[in-house]
Design an enzyme around this catalytic site. Structure first.
Site, PDB file in Angstrom:
ATOM      1  CE  LYS A 181      -2.136  -1.060   3.898  1.00  0.00           C
ATOM      2  NZ  LYS A 181      -1.384  -2.672   4.308  1.00  0.00           N
ATOM      3  NE  ARG A 185      -5.089   0.283   9.289  1.00  0.00           N
ATOM      4  CZ  ARG A 185      -3.986  -0.161   8.863  1.00  0.00           C
ATOM      5  NH1 ARG A 185      -3.438  -1.514   9.343  1.00  0.00           N
ATOM      6  NH2 ARG A 185      -3.008   0.558   8.380  1.00  0.00           N
ATOM      7  NE  ARG A 199       7.617  -2.439   6.556  1.00  0.00           N
ATOM      8  CZ  ARG A 199       6.251  -2.224   6.654  1.00  0.00           C
ATOM      9  NH1 ARG A 199       5.441  -1.710   5.494  1.00  0.00           N
ATOM     10  NH2 ARG A 199       5.555  -2.893   7.554  1.00  0.00           N
ATOM     11  NE  ARG A 239       6.064  -0.190   9.979  1.00  0.00           N
ATOM     12  CZ  ARG A 239       4.888  -0.125   9.336  1.00  0.00           C
ATOM     13  NH1 ARG A 239       4.838   0.627   8.169  1.00  0.00           N
ATOM     14  NH2 ARG A 239       3.773  -0.756   9.483  1.00  0.00           N
ATOM     15  NE  ARG A 273       1.672  -4.505  11.127  1.00  0.00           N
ATOM     16  CZ  ARG A 273       2.780  -4.621  10.187  1.00  0.00           C
ATOM     17  NH1 ARG A 273       3.987  -5.323  10.775  1.00  0.00           N
ATOM     18  NH2 ARG A 273       2.987  -4.113   9.072  1.00  0.00           N
TER      19      ARG A 273
HETATM   20  P1  AP5 Z   1       4.931  -1.840   1.908  1.00  0.00           P
HETATM   21  O1  AP5 Z   1       4.379  -0.747   0.841  1.00  0.00           O
HETATM   22  O2  AP5 Z   1       5.500  -1.050   3.137  1.00  0.00           O
HETATM   23  O3  AP5 Z   1       3.692  -2.446   2.349  1.00  0.00           O
HETATM   24  P2  AP5 Z   1       2.244  -1.786   3.168  1.00  0.00           P
HETATM   25  O4  AP5 Z   1       0.970  -2.582   2.570  1.00  0.00           O
HETATM   26  O5  AP5 Z   1       2.376  -0.322   3.167  1.00  0.00           O
HETATM   27  O6  AP5 Z   1       2.360  -2.430   4.656  1.00  0.00           O
HETATM   28  P3  AP5 Z   1       2.295  -2.012   6.013  1.00  0.00           P
HETATM   29  O7  AP5 Z   1       3.099  -2.731   7.052  1.00  0.00           O
HETATM   30  O8  AP5 Z   1       2.723  -0.598   6.277  1.00  0.00           O
HETATM   31  O9  AP5 Z   1       0.892  -1.976   6.274  1.00  0.00           O
HETATM   32  P4  AP5 Z   1       0.128  -2.012   7.569  1.00  0.00           P
HETATM   33  O10 AP5 Z   1      -1.371  -1.581   7.171  1.00  0.00           O
HETATM   34  O11 AP5 Z   1       0.236  -2.986   8.340  1.00  0.00           O
HETATM   35  O12 AP5 Z   1       0.926  -0.789   8.406  1.00  0.00           O
HETATM   36  P5  AP5 Z   1       0.553   0.881   8.596  1.00  0.00           P
HETATM   37  O13 AP5 Z   1       1.751   1.449   8.586  1.00  0.00           O
HETATM   38  O14 AP5 Z   1      -0.483   1.305   7.914  1.00  0.00           O
HETATM   39  O15 AP5 Z   1       5.652  -3.041   1.219  1.00  0.00           O
HETATM   40  C1  AP5 Z   1       6.221  -4.087   2.347  1.00  0.00           C
HETATM   41  C2  AP5 Z   1       7.443  -4.488   2.195  1.00  0.00           C
HETATM   42  O16 AP5 Z   1       7.384  -4.882   0.697  1.00  0.00           O
HETATM   43  C3  AP5 Z   1       8.638  -3.409   1.560  1.00  0.00           C
HETATM   44  O17 AP5 Z   1       9.623  -3.705   1.747  1.00  0.00           O
HETATM   45  C4  AP5 Z   1       8.343  -3.221   0.093  1.00  0.00           C
HETATM   46  O18 AP5 Z   1       9.603  -2.819  -0.385  1.00  0.00           O
HETATM   47  C5  AP5 Z   1       8.159  -4.492  -0.395  1.00  0.00           C
HETATM   48  N1  AP5 Z   1       7.183  -4.572  -1.667  1.00  0.00           N
HETATM   49  C6  AP5 Z   1       6.326  -3.667  -1.812  1.00  0.00           C
HETATM   50  N2  AP5 Z   1       5.518  -4.025  -2.890  1.00  0.00           N
HETATM   51  C7  AP5 Z   1       6.107  -5.207  -3.560  1.00  0.00           C
HETATM   52  C8  AP5 Z   1       6.240  -5.975  -4.759  1.00  0.00           C
HETATM   53  N3  AP5 Z   1       5.067  -5.627  -5.494  1.00  0.00           N
HETATM   54  N4  AP5 Z   1       6.960  -6.994  -5.024  1.00  0.00           N
HETATM   55  C9  AP5 Z   1       8.061  -7.138  -3.942  1.00  0.00           C
HETATM   56  N5  AP5 Z   1       8.158  -6.418  -2.800  1.00  0.00           N
HETATM   57  C10 AP5 Z   1       7.241  -5.421  -2.492  1.00  0.00           C
HETATM   58  O19 AP5 Z   1      -0.069   0.736  10.148  1.00  0.00           O
HETATM   59  C11 AP5 Z   1       0.801   0.406  10.964  1.00  0.00           C
HETATM   60  C12 AP5 Z   1       0.135   0.368  12.451  1.00  0.00           C
HETATM   61  O20 AP5 Z   1      -0.467   1.753  12.742  1.00  0.00           O
HETATM   62  C13 AP5 Z   1      -1.189  -0.335  12.469  1.00  0.00           C
HETATM   63  O21 AP5 Z   1      -0.689  -2.046  13.139  1.00  0.00           O
HETATM   64  C14 AP5 Z   1      -1.970   0.025  13.953  1.00  0.00           C
HETATM   65  O22 AP5 Z   1      -1.260  -0.126  14.905  1.00  0.00           O
HETATM   66  C15 AP5 Z   1      -1.800   1.817  13.353  1.00  0.00           C
HETATM   67  N6  AP5 Z   1      -2.834   1.984  12.525  1.00  0.00           N
HETATM   68  C16 AP5 Z   1      -2.541   2.396  11.018  1.00  0.00           C
HETATM   69  N7  AP5 Z   1      -3.761   2.599  10.797  1.00  0.00           N
HETATM   70  C17 AP5 Z   1      -4.896   2.392  11.856  1.00  0.00           C
HETATM   71  C18 AP5 Z   1      -6.113   2.739  11.630  1.00  0.00           C
HETATM   72  N8  AP5 Z   1      -6.913   3.072  10.674  1.00  0.00           N
HETATM   73  N9  AP5 Z   1      -7.097   2.304  12.808  1.00  0.00           N
HETATM   74  C19 AP5 Z   1      -6.184   1.844  14.009  1.00  0.00           C
HETATM   75  N10 AP5 Z   1      -4.785   1.720  13.862  1.00  0.00           N
HETATM   76  C20 AP5 Z   1      -4.227   1.973  12.738  1.00  0.00           C
END
Ligand code: AP5
Length: 199
Positions: free
Chosen positions: A13, A88, A120, A146, A157
């Protein structure tokens, strides 16, 4: 254009939202990044949410919704935005009350998601996301892992994604705004598929 990106942790994402933001000239708003900024600043909110984030738990919807709402009220969102990681769950969708032009679901199996998250690294300064062995960001910033990319937090997660976010995907499917994209392909292939699905 109001775009929502949905998908399990590690589905890309953040990676894809940054590319879409550059292509379409609209801001990328990541709920996770907004929260991590608060943690880095050691604000009252940041101190409140840090342990929950590190454990892979969801932050209470009231806190996150207010942060996202404030960010969306800024001028640069008037032409549209890409929301990553919010809403979410059904509660957050109802609290925000925003209608999206398109909701893109990045589909990825858990085993691949875990492999990607384990490798990552992210830049401390500019937030750019890397995978593999890069030692330093192209901006010169230090890369870090992270805390929620550790095994127990990753499992939590993914559990939350399947329990709380899957019903949201079903909602957008019924609404007719959902597009699904196979996120297991390479970054550029996934990007091209998202662009096709948006246009
Ligand atoms: P990346 O692009 O970082 O993936 P992502 O889907 O953004 O993963 P996240 O871990 O950031 O998602 P998340 O939803 O768990 O975390 P968030 O920060 O939103 O890619 C991942 C890896 O793969 C990288 O190394 C990249 O280079 C690689 N990659 C990408 N595409 C690829 C491809 N096509 N092929 C190969 N490699 C690839 O949330 C974190 C925390 O914040 C949550 O756990 C929660 O505690 C809090 N939070 C966030 N939003 C909310 C909400 N709405 N409500 C409550 N708590 C929330």
């Amino acid at each position: 254009m109001r775009i929502l990106l949905l998908g399990p942790p590690g589905s890309g994402k953040g990676t894809q939202a940054a590319m879409l933001s550059e292509k379409f000239g609209i801001p990328h708003i990541s709920a996770g990044d907004l929260l991590r900024e608060e943690v880095a600043k050691k604000s009252a909110t940041g101190r409140n949410v840090e342990a929950m984030m590190n454990a892979g738990k969801l932050i209470p919807s009231e806190i996150v919704t207010e942060m996202v709402r404030q960010r969306l009220s800024k001028n640069d969102c008037s032409r549209g935005f890409i929301l990553d990681g919010f809403p979410r769950n059904t509660e957050q969708r109802e609290m925000l009350g925003v209608k999206f032009d398109v909701a893109v679901s990045l589909e990825l199996e858990d085993t691949l998601a875990i492999a990607r998250l384990s490798g990552r690294r992210q830049c401390l300064d500019c937030g750019k996301i890397y995978s593999g062995d890069a030692a330093e960001c192209e901006c010169g910033g230090k890369l870090y892992q992270r805390k929620d990319d550790k095994p127990a937090a990753m499992r939590e997660r993914l559990k939350i994604f399947h329990r709380d976010t899957r019903p949201l995907i079903d909602f957008y499917r019924k609404e007719g705004t959902l597009k699904t994209v196979d996120a297991s392909k390479g970054v550029d292939i996934v990007f091209a598929a998202i662009c096709r699905s948006i246009q």
